[in-house]
Design a protein around this motif. Sequence first.
Motif, PDB file in Angstrom:
ATOM      1  N   VAL A 104      -7.658   1.643   0.876  1.00  0.00           N
ATOM      2  CA  VAL A 104      -7.156   0.292   1.104  1.00  0.00           C
ATOM      3  C   VAL A 104      -8.026  -0.409   2.135  1.00  0.00           C
ATOM      4  CG1 VAL A 104      -5.535   1.039   2.895  1.00  0.00           C
ATOM      5  CG2 VAL A 104      -5.119  -1.107   1.677  1.00  0.00           C
TER       6      VAL A 104
ATOM      7  N   TYR B 233      -7.515  -3.882   4.375  1.00  0.00           N
ATOM      8  CA  TYR B 233      -6.644  -5.012   4.732  1.00  0.00           C
ATOM      9  C   TYR B 233      -7.493  -6.184   5.188  1.00  0.00           C
ATOM     10  CZ  TYR B 233      -2.876  -1.524   4.892  1.00  0.00           C
ATOM     11  OH  TYR B 233      -1.977  -0.536   4.586  1.00  0.00           O
TER      12      TYR B 233
ATOM     13  N   TYR C 240       0.820  -1.207   0.000  1.00  0.00           N
ATOM     14  CA  TYR C 240       0.000   0.000   0.000  1.00  0.00           C
ATOM     15  C   TYR C 240       0.858   1.262   0.000  1.00  0.00           C
ATOM     16  CZ  TYR C 240      -2.854   3.839   1.663  1.00  0.00           C
ATOM     17  OH  TYR C 240      -3.451   5.066   1.785  1.00  0.00           O
TER      18      TYR C 240
END
Length: 768
Positions: free
Chosen positions: A725, A727, A713
């Motif tokens: 983003v 995760y 990232y």
Amino acid sequence: MDEAGTIRQHLRLFDQLEDAVVVADHDYRVVFVNRVAEQLFGLTAEQAAHRRPEEIIQFSSGTFSYDDLYRTISEAGVWKADVQRTAALGDSWLEVTIKPFELATASFVGLLFTARDISPRKQIEETLRQTESRYNLLAENAQDVIWIRDMSFKTVWISPSVKNQLGYTVEEALELDAPTVLTPAALEVVVRLIAEGAAGIKTKQRAVLEHIRKDGQHIFVEADATLLFDKNGAPTGYLGVSRDVTERVRTEAKLRESRENYQVLADNTPDLIARIDPQFHFLYVNQTVAALFGKNREDFIGKSPAELGLPENFCRFWEEQVRQVFDTGEPHDVLHEMSAATGGANGTASYHWYLYPEIGPDGKVRSVLSSERDISKIKRIEEDKRKLELQLLQSQKMESIGRLAGGIAHDFNNILTGIGGYVDLILPKIKPNSTIRPGVLEIRRAVNRAAGLTEQLLAFSRKQIVEPKVIQLNTLIAQAVGMLQRIIGEDIRLTYRPDPALGLMKIDPHQVEQILVNLASNARDAMPRGGDLMIETQALAVDHNRSDGFDGLPPGRYAVLSVSDTGVGMDDTVKSQLFEPFFTTKEVGRGTGLGLSTIYGIIRQNKGAIQVQSEPGRGATFRIALPLMEPEYPLPAEEAPVEIPRGKETILLVEDEDMVRTVAHRVLADHGYTVVEANNGPAALQLFEQAPDRFALLLTDVVMPQMNGKELYDQAAGLKPGLKVLYMSGYFRDVISRHGILDEETKFLRKPFTSEMLVLKVREALDS
């Protein structure tokens, strides 16, 4: 009778004398010798007649000349001397007197010689002379000063050695008075001694007196004096000897100071110090011993412990230890305890007792030196150290098992994500009345149960990623009471007592539920015939003076959650293994042994502490302390449920596990998203570099080989600032979190996840 006869008749009177008598006429011819003279000079009267006196009375050469003798007589009228005879006549001494002699009746004029043997007297005088010479030699060369003083202490005679001792010559010393050479204190002693001598109390005296030398230096002199008396027995003075003992006095002073220092040290040391004789009597004890037993030091001297009234068993033990040193002559030490009954003022105390032999000139042990040190505090420190070492060992063991459990859970979560994902994909395609639908639902339930197991493994290993929220613990427990009652059953009465003053805390609510469920399940199993389960909360302020049994907690505000049961309880052996993973006292198949280890991991992860109180047959209480937030922190409003949305954005999906990547791709595609796949970080970065603006979201696994999700990232965001983003992981390594705690702005999807959870989290990340 003729004239000659008359002269002889008169001269015969000299035979009655004890002195030798020789008479010579005016021509210096011998006319008479008496019997003593015959014997003394070895001549008869006939042999001596008409001979000159010098032929009879012979003296050593050089003594005198007869011509000088006769001249002296003619001038002075008499001659008298002590003369030594020649060696041939016995080398004796005579006292000789010669004077004119006249017999008026016979008209005789001549010389009268009288001689007396004084050899014995001369021998005595010579002996005295030699003795006096030796004494003078001794007095002149002795280091000690010999003196004679009168009763006023005025010096009458003194030896030359006074020069070395006091710096004065003999002449100067004879003129000195006592105050000049004595300090005031020494002068007082002298005055007292003179008074005692004058009163006849002491005829011999000894004293150490401080003197002042001529150069002003102070020295110490030891004087031995004998009182002298006249013929009537009256004291006339002193004959004395003085020696410089300054070094001895100073050494004795240092020794005395050293002894006093030792006494101070011995009396102020916390050790018990004593000296014991072969009859087990105390020769010495320090003040510490006396204070411990509440006695005076003098009470111990000459007595044994038994004579001091100490307990019999202690006296027996004490004598055995001391006797061993007397018998073997070797040092000895032993650990023992002394109770208040023995003399320990502060209850039972532990002592390390050292005993040393003191060897006498004959090579035998004449006494035993004893030293006892209270090691109670040291033993407590060692015990605390041992506990800390056990805690460290336990922590290391838990850490090792935790790493293993975390690794297993990571791989297992990927498998479960894949299985659950495929179940979610096929369930909508199966008709409700299909015969295979129950089996597929059973797979989903198995996945959920397995996910719970991995959750426990991760919680225990502290590798679980948590999403803390601000909660009110009292409210969360109240909401869980119904669920807990169903878990424990109707034969167990559940009571909940919240502390209304309890503040807010920040914790993952799911973790609190795990704690409650695990403790409730254990309590249920500990009460097979029913009982009581009590849940309580309480606020606790920890500072340096109070921790309420939670050792090691830093100062601050805490919520204490207590869960108590009336079950079978636990012994110390069980309690020592309570938090070990897979340890259980339950029957096979009834427990995994991960419940309490999970709780342990959750508490440690949230910087809390746990305390267990339990005894066999008396139930168990678990007390858990968790940090509270500041009082002014507001409670957030509850979020409304969100509908499952669809999307049309392009997502870069990065996952190294093929099954997880495939399932996620299909789920997102089914919900309208365009998905581009990559199985590792470098491959994903290469795709991203080709068209950064194409991608609206980076959906990436965290733990991957070559490049982790956070590194991916960071590089992608460098190409497209503001890139969003999400995760995903079931395991953390402080890559996207701090100690497993996510930052609020970090978007995260916990594995294993359902299709619904995936779609919701993707939409949330895109809309953030």
